[in-house]
Design a protein around this motif. Sequence first.
Motif, PDB file in Angstrom:
ATOM      1  N   ASN A  51     -44.575  97.012  29.517  1.00 43.31           N
ATOM      2  CA  ASN A  51     -45.890  98.707  28.920  1.00 43.31           C
ATOM      3  C   ASN A  51     -46.407  98.934  30.560  1.00 43.31           C
ATOM      4  O   ASN A  51     -46.466 100.011  30.857  1.00 43.31           O
ATOM      5  CB  ASN A  51     -47.410  97.769  29.269  1.00 43.31           C
ATOM      6  N   TYR A  75     -40.475 105.767  24.161  1.00 45.98           N
ATOM      7  CA  TYR A  75     -40.999 104.912  22.808  1.00 45.98           C
ATOM      8  C   TYR A  75     -42.328 104.478  23.114  1.00 45.98           C
ATOM      9  O   TYR A  75     -43.800 104.868  22.575  1.00 45.98           O
ATOM     10  CB  TYR A  75     -40.374 103.661  22.852  1.00 45.98           C
ATOM     11  N   ARG A  76     -42.827 104.478  24.315  1.00 43.61           N
ATOM     12  CA  ARG A  76     -44.383 104.118  25.352  1.00 43.61           C
ATOM     13  C   ARG A  76     -44.784 104.943  24.956  1.00 43.61           C
ATOM     14  O   ARG A  76     -46.126 105.025  25.330  1.00 43.61           O
ATOM     15  CB  ARG A  76     -43.680 102.778  26.569  1.00 43.61           C
ATOM     16  N   GLU A  77     -44.187 106.164  25.885  1.00 42.35           N
ATOM     17  CA  GLU A  77     -44.955 107.081  25.978  1.00 42.35           C
ATOM     18  C   GLU A  77     -45.679 108.017  25.201  1.00 42.35           C
ATOM     19  O   GLU A  77     -46.616 109.310  24.658  1.00 42.35           O
ATOM     20  CB  GLU A  77     -44.025 108.210  26.969  1.00 42.35           C
ATOM     21  N   ASP A  81     -48.823 101.670  24.619  1.00 39.86           N
ATOM     22  CA  ASP A  81     -48.388 100.061  25.019  1.00 39.86           C
ATOM     23  C   ASP A  81     -48.253  99.395  24.250  1.00 39.86           C
ATOM     24  O   ASP A  81     -49.350  99.917  23.007  1.00 39.86           O
ATOM     25  CB  ASP A  81     -49.772  99.365  25.470  1.00 39.86           C
ATOM     26  N   PHE A  82     -47.138  98.589  24.012  1.00 41.86           N
ATOM     27  CA  PHE A  82     -46.640  97.028  23.335  1.00 41.86           C
ATOM     28  C   PHE A  82     -48.018  96.463  23.096  1.00 41.86           C
ATOM     29  O   PHE A  82     -48.547  96.503  24.088  1.00 41.86           O
ATOM     30  CB  PHE A  82     -45.096  96.756  23.271  1.00 41.86           C
ATOM     31  N   VAL A 108     -46.714  91.627  28.291  1.00 38.46           N
ATOM     32  CA  VAL A 108     -47.050  93.017  27.712  1.00 38.46           C
ATOM     33  C   VAL A 108     -48.233  93.159  29.039  1.00 38.46           C
ATOM     34  O   VAL A 108     -49.065  93.876  28.647  1.00 38.46           O
ATOM     35  CB  VAL A 108     -47.117  93.547  26.301  1.00 38.46           C
TER      36      VAL A 108
END
Length: 110
Positions: A51, A75-77, A81-82, A108
Amino acid sequence: MAFFLISGILYSHSFYEGTLDMGERVTADEIGMTEQTGIPVESVLGKVNINMATAAELDTLSGIGEGRAADIITYREENGDFSRIEDIMKVSGIGEKTFEEIKEYITVGE
């Protein structure tokens, strides 16, 4: 043993490159760990927080290259967060095989 190894690396870095303040974050690339020792970063510095990790930090994981690291950050943006480490398989191109290789080295956060 890892404590002494990292202590020595941080000491040599601070001796040659200036001092480090307590709590200052230092990446493996900044201290040249992966190039100089050949020891996987995650085995010495602890787990990579997926993250918060930079592309360079993600790139230290087995099976994650520059492109896949960029995909993780994108993906995170876009999705936040995962929630759990298994969520990294939601990133295009990261399947069960890659996850099995990296699951012991990622977190994470807490």
